[in-house]
Write an enzyme that holds these catalytic residues in place. Structure first.
Site, PDB file in Angstrom:
ATOM      1  N   CYS A 107       0.693  -1.351  -0.226  1.00 24.66           N
ATOM      2  CA  CYS A 107      -0.273  -0.188  -0.093  1.00 24.66           C
ATOM      3  C   CYS A 107       1.272   1.321   0.228  1.00 24.66           C
ATOM      4  O   CYS A 107       0.869   1.531  -1.100  1.00 24.66           O
ATOM      5  CB  CYS A 107      -0.957   0.251   1.155  1.00 24.66           C
ATOM      6  SG  CYS A 107      -2.468  -1.027   1.426  1.00 24.66           S
TER       7      CYS A 107
HETATM    8  C1  UDX Z   1      -5.071  -4.997  -2.884  1.00 23.81           C
HETATM    9  C2  UDX Z   1      -6.276  -4.195  -4.378  1.00 23.81           C
HETATM   10  O1  UDX Z   1      -6.289  -4.269  -5.204  1.00 23.81           O
HETATM   11  C3  UDX Z   1      -4.788  -3.134  -4.229  1.00 23.81           C
HETATM   12  O2  UDX Z   1      -5.496  -1.801  -4.752  1.00 23.81           O
HETATM   13  C4  UDX Z   1      -4.756  -2.210  -2.402  1.00 23.81           C
HETATM   14  O3  UDX Z   1      -4.358  -1.215  -2.931  1.00 23.81           O
HETATM   15  C5  UDX Z   1      -4.102  -3.170  -1.934  1.00 23.81           C
HETATM   16  O4  UDX Z   1      -4.908  -5.031  -2.579  1.00 23.81           O
HETATM   17  P1  UDX Z   1      -3.943  -7.231  -3.100  1.00 23.81           P
HETATM   18  O5  UDX Z   1      -5.539  -7.752  -2.376  1.00 23.81           O
HETATM   19  O6  UDX Z   1      -3.230  -7.173  -1.668  1.00 23.81           O
HETATM   20  O7  UDX Z   1      -4.517  -5.615  -3.505  1.00 23.81           O
HETATM   21  O8  UDX Z   1      -3.970  -8.158  -4.275  1.00 23.81           O
HETATM   22  P2  UDX Z   1      -2.848  -9.549  -4.729  1.00 23.81           P
HETATM   23  O9  UDX Z   1      -2.918 -10.072  -3.370  1.00 23.81           O
HETATM   24  O10 UDX Z   1      -2.268  -8.433  -5.851  1.00 23.81           O
HETATM   25  O11 UDX Z   1      -4.733 -10.453  -5.044  1.00 23.81           O
HETATM   26  C6  UDX Z   1      -4.959  -9.743  -6.527  1.00 23.81           C
HETATM   27  C7  UDX Z   1      -5.912 -10.802  -6.742  1.00 23.81           C
HETATM   28  O12 UDX Z   1      -6.652 -11.394  -8.332  1.00 23.81           O
HETATM   29  C8  UDX Z   1      -4.408 -12.078  -7.700  1.00 23.81           C
HETATM   30  O13 UDX Z   1      -4.906 -13.266  -6.309  1.00 23.81           O
HETATM   31  C9  UDX Z   1      -4.863 -12.298  -8.773  1.00 23.81           C
HETATM   32  O14 UDX Z   1      -4.735 -13.612  -9.225  1.00 23.81           O
HETATM   33  C10 UDX Z   1      -6.487 -11.419  -8.761  1.00 23.81           C
HETATM   34  N1  UDX Z   1      -6.750 -11.139  -9.955  1.00 23.81           N
HETATM   35  C11 UDX Z   1      -5.846 -10.596 -11.150  1.00 23.81           C
HETATM   36  C12 UDX Z   1      -7.811 -11.557 -11.202  1.00 23.81           C
HETATM   37  O15 UDX Z   1      -8.615 -12.600 -10.474  1.00 23.81           O
HETATM   38  N2  UDX Z   1      -8.143 -11.003 -12.278  1.00 23.81           N
HETATM   39  C13 UDX Z   1      -7.571 -10.309 -13.027  1.00 23.81           C
HETATM   40  O16 UDX Z   1      -7.174  -9.902 -13.856  1.00 23.81           O
HETATM   41  C14 UDX Z   1      -6.413 -10.002 -12.164  1.00 23.81           C
HETATM   42  C1  UDX Z   2      -1.321  -0.012   5.817  1.00 20.67           C
HETATM   43  C2  UDX Z   2      -2.379   0.602   6.895  1.00 20.67           C
HETATM   44  O1  UDX Z   2      -1.863   0.487   8.219  1.00 20.67           O
HETATM   45  C3  UDX Z   2      -3.896   0.252   6.428  1.00 20.67           C
HETATM   46  O2  UDX Z   2      -4.311   1.129   7.473  1.00 20.67           O
HETATM   47  C4  UDX Z   2      -3.437   0.685   5.263  1.00 20.67           C
HETATM   48  O3  UDX Z   2      -5.183   0.368   5.055  1.00 20.67           O
HETATM   49  C5  UDX Z   2      -3.226  -0.355   4.083  1.00 20.67           C
HETATM   50  O4  UDX Z   2      -1.737  -0.003   3.976  1.00 20.67           O
HETATM   51  P1  UDX Z   2       0.225  -2.818   5.522  1.00 20.67           P
HETATM   52  O5  UDX Z   2       0.513  -2.082   4.489  1.00 20.67           O
HETATM   53  O6  UDX Z   2      -0.264  -3.629   5.747  1.00 20.67           O
HETATM   54  O7  UDX Z   2      -1.650  -0.963   6.259  1.00 20.67           O
HETATM   55  O8  UDX Z   2       0.939  -2.011   7.053  1.00 20.67           O
HETATM   56  P2  UDX Z   2       1.311  -1.424   8.081  1.00 20.67           P
HETATM   57  O9  UDX Z   2       1.323  -2.384   9.433  1.00 20.67           O
HETATM   58  O10 UDX Z   2       0.702   0.270   8.214  1.00 20.67           O
HETATM   59  O11 UDX Z   2       3.059  -1.120   7.840  1.00 20.67           O
HETATM   60  C6  UDX Z   2       3.221  -0.516   6.514  1.00 20.67           C
HETATM   61  C7  UDX Z   2       4.805  -0.611   6.525  1.00 20.67           C
HETATM   62  O12 UDX Z   2       5.108   1.001   7.121  1.00 20.67           O
HETATM   63  C8  UDX Z   2       5.942  -1.812   7.205  1.00 20.67           C
HETATM   64  O13 UDX Z   2       7.074  -1.970   6.418  1.00 20.67           O
HETATM   65  C9  UDX Z   2       6.112  -0.801   8.288  1.00 20.67           C
HETATM   66  O14 UDX Z   2       7.268  -2.330   9.323  1.00 20.67           O
HETATM   67  C10 UDX Z   2       6.434   0.467   8.051  1.00 20.67           C
HETATM   68  N1  UDX Z   2       6.178   1.483   9.340  1.00 20.67           N
HETATM   69  C11 UDX Z   2       5.736   1.366  10.202  1.00 20.67           C
HETATM   70  C12 UDX Z   2       7.590   1.942  10.297  1.00 20.67           C
HETATM   71  O15 UDX Z   2       8.087   1.359   9.283  1.00 20.67           O
HETATM   72  N2  UDX Z   2       7.372   2.479  10.996  1.00 20.67           N
HETATM   73  C13 UDX Z   2       6.267   3.063  11.674  1.00 20.67           C
HETATM   74  O16 UDX Z   2       5.930   4.101  12.690  1.00 20.67           O
HETATM   75  C14 UDX Z   2       4.971   2.076  11.459  1.00 20.67           C
END
Ligand code: UDX
Ligand code: UDX
Length: 454
Positions: free
Chosen positions: A278
């Site tokens: 993200c």
């Molecule tokens: C999600 C959101 O989609 C993204 O926009 C957000 O910012 C972060 O979280 P995430 O669930 O982490 O992404 O992505 P990923 O684990 O890559 O899953 C996407 C899935 O969609 C995969 O399993 C892939 O196989 C599937 N996919 C992709 C389809 O089924 N059809 C497609 O055309 C493309």
């Molecule tokens: C994040 C947000 O927490 C969540 O609310 C949103 O919907 C998606 O993005 P995620 O990416 O799963 O979730 O992880 P998060 O726990 O936020 O950590 C993100 C990254 O920041 C990690 O690499 C973590 O190590 C780093 N981090 C976090 C720091 O380096 N310092 C901090 O103080 C906090």
């Protein structure tokens, strides 16, 4: 309700499983047959707390998976799009979103009843209205707002606690092109009445997600910049400085007789940088979209630049502790971008290990769950160790990159080694006094020396 979810990745699968657990009938759709097969035998394809247990409770009754998008869409009232939205180096790549919108549209061609298509993936503000809605209309031959509705419902799931985040959300954003779309979307979240629910248009819903991520990422880069400044002072340590900052009333307000910690303080911890699916991608996409609109975003550009430099700080600490990296044996503790997940996307471990290898070091690494994912990236360029005690054996330095709880055993292990390797804490997770030779990110030179003498 009958719900289809396209994309069974981290977001789609957690959402689908949780909605099924709350009584809805959910079909997850994915192009990846291995994921579909795994879900259908109640085995989670990803490492996420509580997910396997929910799959056991729901698969076969209220939850199923398929590769057949058209049938799943036609058999449901609402379709959530949760496919990936990668950053292609220039801007957000909407290929999967477009493709999915067209396929949903084609499936809706023969569906007589009203249907709502909801974007759950993180997309640049405007995408749902300007890209998804017209594509569904064109492919289905139906009218937006009459034959089908359009919604945008961002996710706020943090990996590792995604199920708990879904079940106890801080907010629910119901974006829609009209009330009819929003009403259908709101029915998915019946039972969450104690949670603040915001009803907005789709563009605002999209912007809420980006603004939230950007704020958290900004807090992290702020803490890292303060840490780098502390490191340039002779006798300051970012851990002590931030402890003082965290006590300000805005971050630690008085409540009754005690104090409560504001959640944003969780993002004000210095370390080796943020990774994951993200923060890096979304902030880059936001800045790129600003540029496209001829708007410079200097603050968020700097957030990214600070984060890009942060892993290098760790490599520099190792280099100054060891003198030269060539031929030195270095243990890396943690590969995942954060603990409790096997996700390697944009993990700071990647540039750190690449930097160590470029310097000629021999790297051995251990992560409790992310090693299969990491093997796809590093292949045989590093050694993967079976556990914590074997990874630290016979090394010159140990570098902590991910805050896994089990790394709390490191001080005891290292204390028993003669000579004890240098410990470089990239996350400031462990007590510096617990090591014979400790170096931490954000510590001034005298503080580092105190660590050596301790
Ligand atoms: C999600 C959101 O989609 C993204 O926009 C957000 O910012 C972060 O979280 P995430 O669930 O982490 O992404 O992505 P990923 O684990 O890559 O899953 C996407 C899935 O969609 C995969 O399993 C892939 O196989 C599937 N996919 C992709 C389809 O089924 N059809 C497609 O055309 C493309
Ligand atoms: C994040 C947000 O927490 C969540 O609310 C949103 O919907 C998606 O993005 P995620 O990416 O799963 O979730 O992880 P998060 O726990 O936020 O950590 C993100 C990254 O920041 C990690 O690499 C973590 O190590 C780093 N981090 C976090 C720091 O380096 N310092 C901090 O103080 C906090």
């Amino acid at each position: 309700m009958k719900i289809s979810i396209i994309g069974a990745g981290y977001v789609g699968l957690v959402t689908g499983a949780c909605l099924a657990d709350r009584g809805h009938h959910v079909t997850c759709v994915d192009v990846d047959l291995r994921k579909v097969d795994a879900i259908n035998i109640a085995k989670s394809p990803i490492h996420e707390a509580e997910l396997d247990a929910i799959l056991h409770r729901t698969v076969g009754t209220r939850l199923g998976a398929t590769t057949d998008l058209a049938s799943a869409v036609r058999a449901s009232d609402v379709t959530l799009i949760a496919v990936g939205t990668p950053f292609d180096g220039q801007s957000i790549d909407l290929r999967f979103i477009r493709q999915t919108a067209m396929q949903i549209g084609e499936a809706l061609r023969d569906k007589p009843s009203y249907h709502v298509v909801v974007v759950k993936s993180t997309v640049i503000p405007g995408t749902t209205l300007e890209v998804v809605a017209p594509l569904v209309a064109e492919a289905s031959g139906k009218r937006v707002g009459v034959d089908f509705g359009i919604g945008m419902n961002p996710e706020f799931l943090s990996e590792g606690t995604a199920v708990a985040d879904f079940m106890s959300p801080d907010r629910i954003v119901i974006g829609g092109i009209d009330d009819r779309s929003r009403d259908v979307l709101a029915r998915i979240y019946e039972g969450f009445e104690s949670t603040p629910i915001l009803r907005t248009n789709t563009t605002t819903a999209e912007a809420i997600k980006y603004a939230s991520n950007a704020l958290q990422a900004t807090a992290i880069s702020f803490a890292n910049e303060v840490g780098n400044y502390c490191a340039s002072l002779p006798d300051a340590d970012v851990v002590d400085v931030m402890e003082g900052v965290h006590l300000m009333a805005e971050l630690n307000p008085r409540a009754g007789d005690g104090r409560v910690r504001a959640g944003i303080a969780k993002f004000l911890v210095a370390g080796c940088g943020f990774g994951g699916s993200c923060f890096p991608k979304d902030v880059k996409a936001l800045v790129a979209d600003g540029q496209r609109r001829e708007l410079s975003m200097p603050l968020l550009s700097a957030v990214l630049e600070t984060n890009r430099r942060q892993p290098r700080k760790v490599v520099e600490l190792v280099r100054s502790a060891l003198g030269d990296l060539a031929g030195r044996r270095i243990a890396v503790l943690g590969l995942a971008f954060k603990p409790d997940t096997d996700d390697m996307r944009e993990s700071p471990s990647i540039p750190i290990i690449e930097g160590l290898l470029t310097g000629g070091a021999m790297v051995q690494a251990y992560d409790p769950v992310a090693m299969p994912e990491a093997k796809k990236i590093f292949e045989d360029r590093i050694v993967f160790s079976a556990n914590l005690s074997s990874v630290v054996a016979q090394v010159d330095a140990v570098v902590l990159v991910t805050r896994w709880e089990q790394f709390r055993a490191a001080p005891k292990l290292l204390a028993a080694m003669k000579p004890a390797p240098i410990f470089i804490d990239g996350r400031r997770m462990l007590d510096r006094d617990a090591f014979a030779h400790y170096v931490g990110i954000g510590m001034g030179s005298t503080k580092q020396a105190e660590g050596e003498l301790a």
